[in-house]
Design a protein around this motif. Sequence first.
Motif, short mmCIF file in Angstrom:
data_model
loop_
_atom_site.label_atom_id
_atom_site.label_comp_id
_atom_site.label_asym_id
_atom_site.label_seq_id
_atom_site.Cartn_x
_atom_site.Cartn_y
_atom_site.Cartn_z
N PRO A 272 0.85 -1.20 0.00
CA PRO A 272 0.00 0.00 0.00
C PRO A 272 0.89 1.25 0.00
O PRO A 272 1.85 1.34 0.76
CB PRO A 272 -0.78 -0.11 1.31
N GLU A 273 0.59 2.19 -0.88
CA GLU A 273 1.37 3.42 -0.99
C GLU A 273 0.71 4.53 -0.18
O GLU A 273 -0.52 4.58 -0.07
CB GLU A 273 1.50 3.84 -2.46
N GLU A 274 1.52 5.42 0.39
CA GLU A 274 1.00 6.50 1.22
C GLU A 274 0.00 7.38 0.48
O GLU A 274 -0.99 7.82 1.04
CB GLU A 274 2.15 7.37 1.74
N GLU A 275 0.27 7.64 -0.80
CA GLU A 275 -0.60 8.51 -1.59
C GLU A 275 -1.79 7.76 -2.17
O GLU A 275 -2.60 8.32 -2.91
CB GLU A 275 0.19 9.20 -2.70
N GLY A 276 -1.92 6.50 -1.82
CA GLY A 276 -3.01 5.66 -2.31
C GLY A 276 -2.52 4.70 -3.37
O GLY A 276 -1.46 4.88 -3.97
N GLY A 277 -3.27 3.66 -3.57
CA GLY A 277 -2.89 2.66 -4.56
C GLY A 277 -1.89 1.66 -4.01
O GLY A 277 -1.58 1.64 -2.80
N TYR A 278 -1.38 0.84 -4.91
CA TYR A 278 -0.49 -0.25 -4.52
C TYR A 278 0.64 -0.38 -5.53
O TYR A 278 0.43 -0.24 -6.74
CB TYR A 278 -1.27 -1.58 -4.50
N SER A 279 1.82 -0.67 -5.02
CA SER A 279 2.91 -1.07 -5.91
C SER A 279 2.94 -2.60 -5.87
O SER A 279 2.58 -3.22 -4.87
CB SER A 279 4.24 -0.48 -5.48
N ILE A 280 3.34 -3.19 -6.99
CA ILE A 280 3.31 -4.65 -7.14
C ILE A 280 4.69 -5.11 -7.58
O ILE A 280 5.26 -4.57 -8.52
CB ILE A 280 2.27 -5.06 -8.21
N GLU A 281 5.20 -6.12 -6.89
CA GLU A 281 6.47 -6.72 -7.30
C GLU A 281 6.43 -8.22 -7.08
O GLU A 281 5.61 -8.72 -6.30
CB GLU A 281 7.65 -6.10 -6.55
N PHE A 282 7.28 -8.91 -7.80
CA PHE A 282 7.40 -10.36 -7.69
C PHE A 282 8.83 -10.67 -7.26
O PHE A 282 9.75 -10.59 -8.08
CB PHE A 282 7.11 -11.04 -9.04
N PRO A 283 9.04 -11.04 -5.99
CA PRO A 283 10.40 -11.30 -5.52
C PRO A 283 11.13 -12.38 -6.32
O PRO A 283 12.35 -12.32 -6.49
CB PRO A 283 10.20 -11.74 -4.07
N ASP A 284 10.39 -13.37 -6.84
CA ASP A 284 11.02 -14.44 -7.62
C ASP A 284 11.28 -14.06 -9.07
O ASP A 284 11.93 -14.81 -9.80
CB ASP A 284 10.14 -15.70 -7.60
N VAL A 285 10.75 -12.91 -9.50
CA VAL A 285 10.87 -12.50 -10.90
C VAL A 285 11.43 -11.07 -10.95
O VAL A 285 10.66 -10.10 -11.04
CB VAL A 285 9.51 -12.58 -11.64
N PRO A 286 12.74 -10.92 -10.84
CA PRO A 286 13.32 -9.58 -10.84
C PRO A 286 12.91 -8.77 -12.07
O PRO A 286 12.87 -9.28 -13.18
CB PRO A 286 14.83 -9.85 -10.86
N GLY A 287 12.54 -7.52 -11.83
CA GLY A 287 12.15 -6.63 -12.91
C GLY A 287 10.68 -6.69 -13.27
O GLY A 287 10.21 -5.90 -14.08
N CYS A 288 9.93 -7.61 -12.67
CA CYS A 288 8.50 -7.71 -12.94
C CYS A 288 7.77 -6.84 -11.91
O CYS A 288 7.60 -7.24 -10.75
CB CYS A 288 8.03 -9.16 -12.86
N LEU A 289 7.36 -5.66 -12.35
CA LEU A 289 6.76 -4.66 -11.47
C LEU A 289 5.50 -4.09 -12.11
O LEU A 289 5.36 -4.08 -13.32
CB LEU A 289 7.74 -3.50 -11.24
N SER A 290 4.62 -3.59 -11.26
CA SER A 290 3.44 -2.90 -11.75
C SER A 290 2.89 -2.05 -10.62
O SER A 290 3.48 -1.98 -9.54
CB SER A 290 2.38 -3.90 -12.25
#
Length: 122
Positions: A9-27
């Motif tokens: 959860p981000e302070e300004e709202g919304g969510y950051s998404i990451e995959f620890p097993d898949v470096p560089g896979c972000l949204s």
Amino acid sequence: MHYMAVLTPEEEGGYSIEFPDVPGCLSCADTLEEAAYMAHDALQLHLQCILDSGEALPPVTPEKPIEGKILLAVPFEPSKSIRISLMVPDFDLRAIDAYAKRHGMSRSGFLVTAAKQAMAQE
């Protein structure tokens, strides 16, 4: 096969998404519902690009709870890529390739991502 997405959860709202097993896979996403969709979309595209380049998929590690984060198991469903031919002005192609390289993407991966983002705007 399922990979674990970590939603922060981000302070300004919304969510950051990451995959620890898949470096560089972000949204990122504005809502949890959108986060589930975006996580699935990002994982599909990223892992399919890995497969298409002939590399092995990263191993899945067991999930571990992370305080203050939301964990989401995201399935990966390999798809068959279809080779297409495009006519692109050379200047535009160089710009596309440079952008994709700076962001750790293949040309195809970038073009598919850009097309999906454009279609999502409708």
